[in-house]
Design a protein around this motif. Structure first.
Motif, PDB file in Angstrom:
ATOM      1  N   PHE A 238       0.810  -1.216   0.000  1.00 52.99           N
ATOM      2  CA  PHE A 238       0.000   0.000   0.000  1.00 52.99           C
ATOM      3  C   PHE A 238       0.844   1.267   0.000  1.00 52.99           C
ATOM      4  O   PHE A 238       0.342   2.341   0.356  1.00 52.99           O
ATOM      5  N   ARG A 239       2.107   1.156  -0.380  1.00 52.15           N
ATOM      6  CA  ARG A 239       2.925   2.355  -0.433  1.00 52.15           C
ATOM      7  C   ARG A 239       2.345   3.347  -1.437  1.00 52.15           C
ATOM      8  O   ARG A 239       1.907   2.954  -2.513  1.00 52.15           O
ATOM      9  N   GLU A 240       2.297   4.610  -1.063  1.00 55.00           N
ATOM     10  CA  GLU A 240       1.649   5.697  -1.806  1.00 55.00           C
ATOM     11  C   GLU A 240       0.148   5.778  -1.522  1.00 55.00           C
ATOM     12  O   GLU A 240      -0.525   6.641  -2.067  1.00 55.00           O
ATOM     13  N   SER A 241      -0.383   4.885  -0.693  1.00 58.48           N
ATOM     14  CA  SER A 241      -1.774   4.985  -0.242  1.00 58.48           C
ATOM     15  C   SER A 241      -1.741   5.283   1.255  1.00 58.48           C
ATOM     16  O   SER A 241      -1.490   4.394   2.072  1.00 58.48           O
ATOM     17  N   VAL A 242      -2.010   6.527   1.607  1.00 60.18           N
ATOM     18  CA  VAL A 242      -1.699   7.008   2.962  1.00 60.18           C
ATOM     19  C   VAL A 242      -2.650   6.493   4.034  1.00 60.18           C
ATOM     20  O   VAL A 242      -2.371   6.625   5.223  1.00 60.18           O
ATOM     21  N   GLY A 243      -3.777   5.899   3.643  1.00 59.66           N
ATOM     22  CA  GLY A 243      -4.750   5.464   4.640  1.00 59.66           C
ATOM     23  C   GLY A 243      -4.394   4.176   5.353  1.00 59.66           C
ATOM     24  O   GLY A 243      -5.032   3.811   6.344  1.00 59.66           O
ATOM     25  N   PRO A 277      11.417  -4.676  -0.271  1.00 60.06           N
ATOM     26  CA  PRO A 277      11.887  -4.330  -1.626  1.00 60.06           C
ATOM     27  C   PRO A 277      11.666  -2.849  -1.891  1.00 60.06           C
ATOM     28  O   PRO A 277      10.632  -2.288  -1.508  1.00 60.06           O
ATOM     29  N   LYS A 278      12.636  -2.209  -2.516  1.00 64.68           N
ATOM     30  CA  LYS A 278      12.551  -0.772  -2.765  1.00 64.68           C
ATOM     31  C   LYS A 278      11.448  -0.476  -3.768  1.00 64.68           C
ATOM     32  O   LYS A 278      11.266  -1.197  -4.750  1.00 64.68           O
ATOM     33  N   TYR A 279      10.724   0.602  -3.523  1.00 64.24           N
ATOM     34  CA  TYR A 279       9.646   1.001  -4.417  1.00 64.24           C
ATOM     35  C   TYR A 279      10.116   2.070  -5.404  1.00 64.24           C
ATOM     36  O   TYR A 279      10.754   3.038  -5.026  1.00 64.24           O
ATOM     37  N   ASP A 280       9.804   1.863  -6.668  1.00 61.73           N
ATOM     38  CA  ASP A 280      10.006   2.836  -7.731  1.00 61.73           C
ATOM     39  C   ASP A 280      11.464   3.241  -7.921  1.00 61.73           C
ATOM     40  O   ASP A 280      11.790   4.426  -7.997  1.00 61.73           O
ATOM     41  N   THR A 281      12.330   2.254  -8.021  1.00 58.69           N
ATOM     42  CA  THR A 281      13.717   2.519  -8.381  1.00 58.69           C
ATOM     43  C   THR A 281      13.768   2.951  -9.847  1.00 58.69           C
ATOM     44  O   THR A 281      12.809   2.753 -10.588  1.00 58.69           O
ATOM     45  N   PRO A 282      14.877   3.551 -10.286  1.00 58.02           N
ATOM     46  CA  PRO A 282      14.949   4.051 -11.673  1.00 58.02           C
ATOM     47  C   PRO A 282      14.649   2.973 -12.711  1.00 58.02           C
ATOM     48  O   PRO A 282      14.899   1.790 -12.493  1.00 58.02           O
ATOM     49  N   ARG A 283      14.112   3.412 -13.822  1.00 57.29           N
ATOM     50  CA  ARG A 283      13.711   2.494 -14.891  1.00 57.29           C
ATOM     51  C   ARG A 283      14.922   1.806 -15.527  1.00 57.29           C
ATOM     52  O   ARG A 283      15.945   2.427 -15.770  1.00 57.29           O
ATOM     53  N   GLU A 284      14.763   0.525 -15.792  1.00 59.21           N
ATOM     54  CA  GLU A 284      15.684  -0.230 -16.621  1.00 59.21           C
ATOM     55  C   GLU A 284      14.956  -0.492 -17.942  1.00 59.21           C
ATOM     56  O   GLU A 284      13.910  -1.126 -17.959  1.00 59.21           O
ATOM     57  N   TYR A 298       6.925  -3.552  -8.228  1.00 55.26           N
ATOM     58  CA  TYR A 298       7.303  -2.462  -7.324  1.00 55.26           C
ATOM     59  C   TYR A 298       7.628  -1.169  -8.077  1.00 55.26           C
ATOM     60  O   TYR A 298       8.342  -0.307  -7.560  1.00 55.26           O
ATOM     61  N   LYS A 299       7.110  -1.028  -9.290  1.00 58.10           N
ATOM     62  CA  LYS A 299       7.373   0.151 -10.108  1.00 58.10           C
ATOM     63  C   LYS A 299       6.089   0.942 -10.354  1.00 58.10           C
ATOM     64  O   LYS A 299       5.004   0.372 -10.463  1.00 58.10           O
ATOM     65  N   SER A 300       6.237   2.270 -10.477  1.00 55.52           N
ATOM     66  CA  SER A 300       5.137   3.061 -11.016  1.00 55.52           C
ATOM     67  C   SER A 300       5.082   2.824 -12.517  1.00 55.52           C
ATOM     68  O   SER A 300       6.043   2.343 -13.135  1.00 55.52           O
ATOM     69  N   PHE A 301       3.962   3.155 -13.129  1.00 51.14           N
ATOM     70  CA  PHE A 301       3.777   2.821 -14.540  1.00 51.14           C
ATOM     71  C   PHE A 301       4.863   3.441 -15.419  1.00 51.14           C
ATOM     72  O   PHE A 301       5.357   2.813 -16.364  1.00 51.14           O
ATOM     73  N   SER A 302       5.251   4.672 -15.129  1.00 48.96           N
ATOM     74  CA  SER A 302       6.223   5.366 -15.969  1.00 48.96           C
ATOM     75  C   SER A 302       7.619   4.757 -15.888  1.00 48.96           C
ATOM     76  O   SER A 302       8.477   5.065 -16.718  1.00 48.96           O
TER      77      SER A 302
END
Length: 316
Positions: A238-243, A277-284, A298-302
């Motif tokens: 739920f990372r990025e979901s503050v509730g 696991p780290k969230y949203d590390t740089p894109r490969e 563990y990545k954002s869409f971008s």
């Protein structure tokens, strides 16, 4: 610096790079303009190359060996590729109107990464062999189910959908029993209430791993309902979901002890444990091994990879 044209022209790249499988086509190297003919020898004469990144519609190359592409929408794809040739497609911009034609022409797609826009739901052939779906869905009618493409993917195992939907748009009569990994990435400008999230999840009873990003609706009080709704769940992110807070972690600890289940949970906190696991590390751009949990969950869409090579990295 050696002239890049001479480098491509006078060297046998298949011998120099025997494990080369994916090529990125760029427009210039240190202000030197490159043209399609500069890449022909590299791609046309090397059957080991299976993927190309950065193709353009007017790039005249022989792509008979290619199975993976990452580019903008190709309007003349039937002139370039044989039917059933491609196994993986990554498109940055794509109108939903064109998707059925691609699906019909490439029925063996295993991974599809698309930024969809348009005003209607998908209504076309099944993506019968698709294993991974990653879709950013924008510009649709607010009452339209932006997750409905999943209903046409009976073999789907992993999905990342950046979009939202509402109760009335979800067809709960269609279940997917193969889906194991699901990321619901809600854009900041959208909203998706808990009732809609709960109804959507009933369609995927065998989920093992669930991430819900940027939800302002999911709270600690909903976690108990989630673990009952998803009897196979093993991980909640739920990372990025503050509730969702440490209260949910405390509940799960007690729940797992009583029920003999094992469920991990990740959430926003001041000092995130190193074991998470780290969230949203740089894109490969290119990753190896057809593993959604390793490369995408563990990545954002971008920051999702452009191509996933299903063969192991021979350099490791």
């Amino acid at each position: 610096m050696t002239d890049p044209v001479n480098t491509l022209k006078h060297h046998n790249l298949p011998e120099l790079l025997p494990n080369l499988r994916i090529v990125t086509v760029v427009d210039e190297v240190e202000n030197y303009e490159l043209k399609p003919r500069h890449f022909r020898k590299v791609i046309n004469n090397n059957p080991k190359i299976k993927g190309v990144i950065g193709l353009r519609n007017k790039c005249k190359l022989n792509l008979r060996h290619i199975e993976m592409i990452a580019m903008n929408h190709m309007v003349n794809f039937k002139k370039v590729f044989r039917p059933d040739q491609l196994k993986q497609i990554q498109f940055e911009g794509f109108h939903v109107h064109y998707l059925p034609e691609y699906v019909e022409y490439f029925p063996s797609l295993k991974r599809l990464h698309i930024c969809l826009y348009g005003g209607s739901r998908y209504n076309g052939p099944n993506l019968s062999k698709l294993k991974i779906l990653e879709a950013y869905v924008s510009g649709w009618d607010e009452a339209c189910d932006k997750f409905n493409v999943i209903d046409y993917c009976p073999s789907l195992e992993s999905a990342c959908i950046c979009g939202s939907t509402d109760d009335q748009s979800i067809d709960i009569s269609i279940k997917n029993y193969n889906l194991r990994d699901l990321v619901i990435d809600i854009p900041w400008i959208d909203n998706m209430n808990w009732s809609s999230i709960r109804k959507l999840l009933t369609k995927f009873p065998n989920l093992n791993h669930l991430a819900i990003r940027r939800s302002g609706e999911v709270e600690d009080c909903h976690v108990e309902e989630l673990v009952k709704l998803l009897p196979q769940i093993k991980l909640l992110d739920f990372r990025e979901s503050v509730g969702v807070t440490v209260k949910s972690a405390d509940f799960l600890s007690k729940f797992c002890l009583k029920s003999n289940r094992s469920i991990k949970i990740y959430y926003d906190c001041e000092k995130e444990p190193d074991s998470w696991p780290k969230y949203d590390t740089p894109r490969e751009s290119i990753v190896y091994g057809f593993d959604f949990m390793k490369h995408c969950f563990y990545k954002s869409f971008s920051r999702l990879p452009l191509l996933i090579d299903d063969q192991i990295n021979l350099l490791e």
